[in-house]
Write a protein that holds these residues in place. Structure first.
Motif, mmCIF file in Angstrom:
data_model
loop_
_atom_site.group_PDB
_atom_site.id
_atom_site.type_symbol
_atom_site.label_atom_id
_atom_site.label_comp_id
_atom_site.label_asym_id
_atom_site.label_seq_id
_atom_site.Cartn_x
_atom_site.Cartn_y
_atom_site.Cartn_z
ATOM 1 N N VAL A 1 0.840 -1.193 0.000
ATOM 2 C CA VAL A 1 0.000 0.000 0.000
ATOM 3 C C VAL A 1 0.875 1.243 0.000
ATOM 4 O O VAL A 1 2.073 1.177 0.239
ATOM 5 C CB VAL A 1 -0.930 0.021 1.242
ATOM 6 N N ALA B 1 1.599 3.900 2.154
ATOM 7 C CA ALA B 1 1.447 4.291 3.555
ATOM 8 C C ALA B 1 2.710 5.005 3.980
ATOM 9 O O ALA B 1 3.806 4.640 3.557
ATOM 10 C CB ALA B 1 1.227 3.060 4.433
ATOM 11 N N GLY C 1 3.378 0.306 6.206
ATOM 12 C CA GLY C 1 2.322 -0.398 5.502
ATOM 13 C C GLY C 1 2.558 -1.898 5.505
ATOM 14 O O GLY C 1 3.696 -2.366 5.623
ATOM 15 N N ASN D 1 -7.354 -5.622 5.002
ATOM 16 C CA ASN D 1 -6.580 -4.473 5.474
ATOM 17 C C ASN D 1 -5.848 -3.802 4.318
ATOM 18 O O ASN D 1 -5.812 -2.575 4.233
ATOM 19 C CB ASN D 1 -5.596 -4.887 6.572
ATOM 20 N N TRP E 1 -6.615 0.203 3.004
ATOM 21 C CA TRP E 1 -5.647 1.269 2.703
ATOM 22 C C TRP E 1 -5.946 1.907 1.346
ATOM 23 O O TRP E 1 -5.897 3.124 1.204
ATOM 24 C CB TRP E 1 -4.219 0.711 2.692
ATOM 25 N N HIS F 1 -5.954 4.958 4.596
ATOM 26 C CA HIS F 1 -5.377 4.621 5.894
ATOM 27 C C HIS F 1 -5.823 3.217 6.258
ATOM 28 O O HIS F 1 -6.684 2.633 5.590
ATOM 29 C CB HIS F 1 -5.788 5.621 6.983
ATOM 30 N N GLY F 2 -5.249 2.673 7.292
ATOM 31 C CA GLY F 2 -5.580 1.328 7.745
ATOM 32 C C GLY F 2 -4.670 0.948 8.884
ATOM 33 O O GLY F 2 -4.105 1.819 9.559
#
Length: 176
Positions: free
Chosen positions: A4, A6, A18, A56, A60, A65-66
């Motif tokens: 992801v 992140a 991430g 999950n 993201w 986000h996650g």
């Protein structure tokens, strides 16, 4: 390599990053350990736990986000997950955390949660966060309260059943 986009967040002892493919086994092992994971939606079948890991990753991509993977700076070990969770059906964005077996009692969840909360307020622009905790998860209740969150109400979560919603202090109320 992250699955992801992140940010990489750091604390004195932790890296929040991430999820990567190499994190799947630790997450699956946690989710299949029913006594530890029931309050997080534990599973009986490996395929279902694998789908949660993929959920999950998708979270993201859909929300931006996650759950971050919590990695120990000194060893590179995966210690758990922490981040902002807001799937369809959740009442509001939630600050959530899980510390894997062998990492409890070291303040890792608190350290990760403080950093994730700061990211939510400063970088994502969120103005409120909750932590949704199943009754009986006394360790998570204690941590939520140490973070300044207060029990606001109990509600029925479509996926988890009865959940206690704790409200975190807003961005102008936290110093960390």
């Amino acid at each position: 390599m992250s699955l992801v986009t992140a940010p990489r967040l750091e604390t004195d002892r932790l890296i929040l990053r991430g999820p990567e493919a190499r994190d799947a086994e630790a997450m699956i092992a946690f989710l299949l350990d029913r006594p530890r994971s029931d309050g997080f939606g534990g599973y009986d079948h490996r395929g279902d736990a694998w789908r949660w890991f993929a959920l999950n990753v998708g979270h993201w991509h859909l929300r931006g986000h996650g759950y971050f993977t919590i990695e120990m700076k000194d060893s590179g070990e995966t210690a758990g997950i922490c981040g902002i969770w807001y799937p369809e059906g959740w009442p509001e964005p939630e600050l959530g955390w899980v510390v894997f077996a062998g990492f409890e009692g070291r303040g890792i969840a608190r350290e990760a949660a403080l950093r994730a909360r700061r990211h939510a307020y400063e970088d994502l622009g969120l103005t409120t966060l909750t932590s949704n905790i199943v009754p009986g998860n006394d360790r998570s209740v204690a941590l939520a309260e140490r973070l300044g969150a207060r029990h606001e109400r109990t509600y029925t979560n479509h996926h988890m059943g009865e959940d206690m919603l704790f409200r975190h202090p807003g961005p102008d109320e936290v110093s960390e």
